[in-house]
Design an enzyme around this catalytic site. Structure first.
Site, PDB file in Angstrom:
ATOM      1  N   HIS A  60      -9.482 -30.985  10.195  1.00  0.00           N
ATOM      2  CA  HIS A  60      -9.525 -29.572   9.822  1.00  0.00           C
ATOM      3  C   HIS A  60      -9.953 -29.340   8.379  1.00  0.00           C
ATOM      4  CE1 HIS A  60      -5.427 -29.181   7.870  1.00  0.00           C
ATOM      5  NE2 HIS A  60      -5.073 -30.115   8.719  1.00  0.00           N
ATOM      6  N   GLU A 191      -6.501 -24.673  11.384  1.00  0.00           N
ATOM      7  CA  GLU A 191      -5.502 -25.603  11.938  1.00  0.00           C
ATOM      8  C   GLU A 191      -4.115 -25.254  11.447  1.00  0.00           C
ATOM      9  OE1 GLU A 191      -2.905 -29.221  12.151  1.00  0.00           O
ATOM     10  OE2 GLU A 191      -3.435 -28.026  10.415  1.00  0.00           O
ATOM     11  N   GLU A 192      -4.019 -24.909  10.166  1.00  0.00           N
ATOM     12  CA  GLU A 192      -2.704 -24.712   9.540  1.00  0.00           C
ATOM     13  C   GLU A 192      -1.962 -23.484  10.067  1.00  0.00           C
ATOM     14  OE1 GLU A 192      -1.171 -26.834   7.859  1.00  0.00           O
ATOM     15  OE2 GLU A 192      -2.623 -28.134   6.855  1.00  0.00           O
TER      16      GLU A 192
HETATM   17 CO    CO Z   1      -1.073 -29.377   7.118  1.00  0.00          CO
HETATM   18 ZN    ZN Z   2      -3.343 -31.268   8.541  1.00  0.00          ZN
END
Ligand code: CO
Ligand code: ZN
Length: 332
Positions: A60, A191-192
């Site tokens: 990511h 992603e986070e």
């Molecule tokens: Co992270």
């Molecule tokens: Zn990560």
């Protein structure tokens, strides 16, 4: 590779604002790619065409950050988290906003408590004295401002999670000349905030197998936050389980066998909290076998995320070996 990593970690890129990171990666891989595109969610998808089964690799681009929720009457920016922000790691740090403004994170008086402050107790001081003079506005996002440093064999920076994974994929794209597989390297967005980029990219690619490359926690510091078997300098961690994913057994065994036959050091990872893009790939469409290679990292989600450069090199080696001949029987 260190220069690439330095460039990547020092680039601005909280979730949903990955443009600058995407531009850096694009310039580094474009001449080695057979196809390159950005999808609607902002994932950068780099294909190295092959006649074999489709392998999706994911790292990511986004990092955790802060978003301005309101400006108080004295001109201090009040903030909400973007991703898994730990307030204890934020206090007195420097924040860089997308428009170039730099602020200092301050904290209101807490009444003798030694606990981590709630986010409402934090503010960003951007040298304003009223909402009218404040150089940032509601919805502006910021990330840590912190250069990469090297100490011994360790590298420390913000956003090592997961620009180190991006750097590893870039290195493999540039080094790997032939593969028996059709390779899709996904530099994923968001992603986070819940592996959102991996959800859409896996749906579009329909991979036969997926491998995420991300960081993991370690249990090798005094009184660690979590007790686990992973340490820095002992090689990449082959994930067995995290809180969102059980690695597909044959993929995990493929990683172990490849490491052993290539004499690459490795560790096995069971992570109590958190997950990676591998979870989203595994549960896409009718299900996809997945594994995850983790780079051990101390102080995850802080301005000083620390990895071992030897571990990074060994992760490149292991990933390149996985994507080289012979073809795994399950992917024949
Ligand atoms: Co992270
Ligand atoms: Zn990560």
């Amino acid at each position: 590779m260190k220069q690439t990593l330095k460039k990547l970690v020092e680039t601005f890129g909280p979730s949903g604002h990955e443009q600058a990171v995407r531009d850096v990666i694009n310039s580094l891989v474009s001449e080695c790619a057979d196809e390159i595109r950005t999808d609607a969610l902002g994932n950068l998808i780099v294909r190295k065409k092959g006649s074999g089964k489709k392998v999706m690799l994911a790292a990511h681009m986004d990092e955790i950050g802060l978003i301005v929720s309101y400006i108080d009457k004295n001109g201090f920016a009040r903030i909400n988290p973007v991703g898994g922000v730990r307030t204890l790691y934020e206090v007195c740090g420097r924040v860089l906003f997308e428009n170039g403004t730099v602020g200092v994170i301050g904290m209101e008086k807490m009444g003798g408590s030694s606990q981590a402050p709630p986010i409402e107790k934090l503010f960003v001081d951007v040298a304003a004295s009223s909402p009218e003079t404040c150089p940032v506005r509601v919805g502006d996002v910021g990330c840590f401002l912190q250069p990469m440093v090297q100490t011994g064999g360790h590298l420390t920076a913000k956003a090592m999670d997961d620009r180190v994974g991006c750097a590893i994929l870039i290195e493999v794209i540039r080094k790997l000349k032939v593969s028996p597989y059709d390779l899709y390297f996904v530099f994923s967005a968001q992603e986070e905030v819940g592996t959102r980029g991996a959800v859409t990219s896996a749906f579009g690619i329909r991979p036969d197998v997926g491998i995420a490359v991300d960081v993991t926690l370690t249990g090798d510091t005094p009184e660690p936050q979590v007790k686990m078997a992973v340490s820095l300098d002992k090689g990449p961690a082959i994930k067995v389980k995290d809180s969102g994913m059980l690695a597909t057994p044959w993929v995990k065994d493929w990683m172990i066998d490849t490491a052993e036959s290539g004499k690459i050091p490795y560790q096995l990872e069971v992570l109590l909290g958190g997950t990676t893009d591998a979870r989203a790939i595994q549960t896409s469409r009718a299900g996809v076998p997945v594994g995850c290679l983790s780079v051990p990292c101390r102080y995850v989600h802080s301005p000083s995320e620390t990895v071992s450069y030897a571990d990074v090199r060994h992760t490149v080696k292991l990933l390149a070996a996985l994507l080289s001949s012979p073809v795994h029987p399950r992917l024949a």
